[in-house]
Design an enzyme around this catalytic site. Structure first.
Site, PDB file in Angstrom:
ATOM      1  N   SER A 126       0.841  -1.205   0.000  1.00  0.00           N
ATOM      2  CA  SER A 126       0.000   0.000   0.000  1.00  0.00           C
ATOM      3  C   SER A 126       0.871   1.248   0.000  1.00  0.00           C
ATOM      4  O   SER A 126       1.920   1.271   0.646  1.00  0.00           O
ATOM      5  CB  SER A 126      -0.860   0.051   1.277  1.00  0.00           C
ATOM      6  OG  SER A 126      -1.588  -1.134   1.450  1.00  0.00           O
TER       7      SER A 126
ATOM      8  N   ASP B 283       1.047   3.821  10.141  1.00  0.00           N
ATOM      9  CA  ASP B 283       0.584   3.053   8.974  1.00  0.00           C
ATOM     10  C   ASP B 283      -0.933   3.147   8.803  1.00  0.00           C
ATOM     11  O   ASP B 283      -1.567   2.245   8.233  1.00  0.00           O
ATOM     12  CB  ASP B 283       0.985   1.562   9.089  1.00  0.00           C
ATOM     13  CG  ASP B 283       2.498   1.372   9.153  1.00  0.00           C
ATOM     14  OD1 ASP B 283       3.215   2.181   8.537  1.00  0.00           O
ATOM     15  OD2 ASP B 283       2.947   0.427   9.825  1.00  0.00           O
TER      16      ASP B 283
HETATM   17  C1  GAR Z   1      10.116  -1.984   1.663  1.00  0.00           C
HETATM   18  O1  GAR Z   1       9.666  -3.282   1.446  1.00  0.00           O
HETATM   19  C2  GAR Z   1       9.048  -1.140   2.307  1.00  0.00           C
HETATM   20  O2  GAR Z   1       7.760  -1.528   1.947  1.00  0.00           O
HETATM   21  C3  GAR Z   1       9.293  -1.404   3.769  1.00  0.00           C
HETATM   22  O3  GAR Z   1      10.680  -1.449   3.890  1.00  0.00           O
HETATM   23  C4  GAR Z   1      11.248  -1.961   2.687  1.00  0.00           C
HETATM   24  C5  GAR Z   1      12.384  -1.066   2.290  1.00  0.00           C
HETATM   25  O4  GAR Z   1      13.094  -1.615   1.217  1.00  0.00           O
HETATM   26  N1  GAR Z   1       8.706  -0.379   4.590  1.00  0.00           N
HETATM   27  C6  GAR Z   1       8.164  -0.594   5.761  1.00  0.00           C
HETATM   28  O5  GAR Z   1       8.095  -1.694   6.287  1.00  0.00           O
HETATM   29  C7  GAR Z   1       7.579   0.634   6.434  1.00  0.00           C
HETATM   30  N2  GAR Z   1       6.688   0.298   7.484  1.00  0.00           N
HETATM   31  P1  GAR Z   1      14.105  -0.740   0.370  1.00  0.00           P
HETATM   32  O6  GAR Z   1      15.049  -0.046   1.351  1.00  0.00           O
HETATM   33  O7  GAR Z   1      14.833  -1.746  -0.466  1.00  0.00           O
HETATM   34  O8  GAR Z   1      13.317   0.247  -0.440  1.00  0.00           O
END
Ligand code: GAR
Length: 220
Positions: free
Chosen positions: A143, A152
């Site tokens: 999302s 969130d």
């Molecule tokens: C992503 O999967 C994002 O959705 C999540 O952290 C990851 C970051 O990956 N975010 C959360 O969990 C926020 N609550 P990235 O550093 O490779 O973009």
């Protein structure tokens, strides 16, 4: 004489980790008609690989290390000062793993987006892939939402789904979800920069109409 084109909206990205979503945005930003410009990338972790990705793309970076502050309030004040220095039109949280104070969130209300790896309102917080598997969900996803005081919990702009296979692990599911993240986030950021989405009191306006349900990324 031709008038100068209007300056592109300035995007500031906050990161904590590997920065694959940042990379997807950097790549999208290279498209000739992309309606925004990443002007700065900030991190609470000095060693975040995302900072290297930004440097590679010649984007200014800054670090506000949360370990150097006694309280969340002091950290947020320092982060806010850095953000103000860059004066962005949009703040994009891309794997930024800090809970922000109410003050911070209110200051940037309507101009801060987050990507969260679940079909909100399901699974706020951490370990979303594991929780989806444990719950026996067939469908999981990602999302993009406006950031509000509720963790969130801000109004969801768009979602993308993935199928959960019987043999999926949290890692394999994370991979599938991330693939969708890298498509979805640039699309939503494009909409924001084009002025197509706005946050109302507890609703979203999309092209001037109230969005009744999150936009869905079509399956492939
Ligand atoms: C992503 O999967 C994002 O959705 C999540 O952290 C990851 C970051 O990956 N975010 C959360 O969990 C926020 N609550 P990235 O550093 O490779 O973009």
């Amino acid at each position: 004489m031709k008038a100068d084109p209007a300056p592109l909206p300035k995007i500031l990205v906050l990161v904590s980790g590997s920065g694959t979503n940042l990379q997807a945005l950097i790549d999208a930003g290279r498209e000739r008609d992309f309606p925004g410009q990443i002007t700065a990338v900030g991190s609470n972790r000095p060693g975040a690989f995302a900072l290297e990705r930004a440097a590679q793309a010649n984007i200014e970076t800054f670090v506000v290390d949360h370990k150097g502050f006694d309280s969340r309030e002091e950290f947020d004040a320092a982060l806010m000062a850095e953000i103000r220095r860059h004066n962005p039109d949009l703040i994009v949280l891309a794997g930024f793993m800090r809970i922000l104070t109410t003050d911070f969130v209110r200051t940037f209300r309507g101009k801060m987006l987050n990507i969260h790896p679940s079909l909100l309102p399901k699974y706020t917080g951490l370990n979303t892939h594991q929780r989806a598997i444990e719950a026996g969900d067939d469908i999981h996803g990602v999302s993009v939402h406006f950031v509000t005081e509720e963790l969130d919990g801000g109004p969801v702009i768009a979602q993308a789904e993935v199928q959960v296979a019987p043999d999926d692990t949290p890692e394999s599911l994370a991979e599938k979800v991330q693939e969708k993240e890298h498509i979805l986030y640039p699309i939503v950021i494009r909409w924001f920069c084009e002025g197509r989405i706005q946050l109302g009191s507890d609703y979203i306006l999309f092209d001037g109409d109230i969005l009744k349900a999150p936009m869905r990324l079509p399956d492939n």
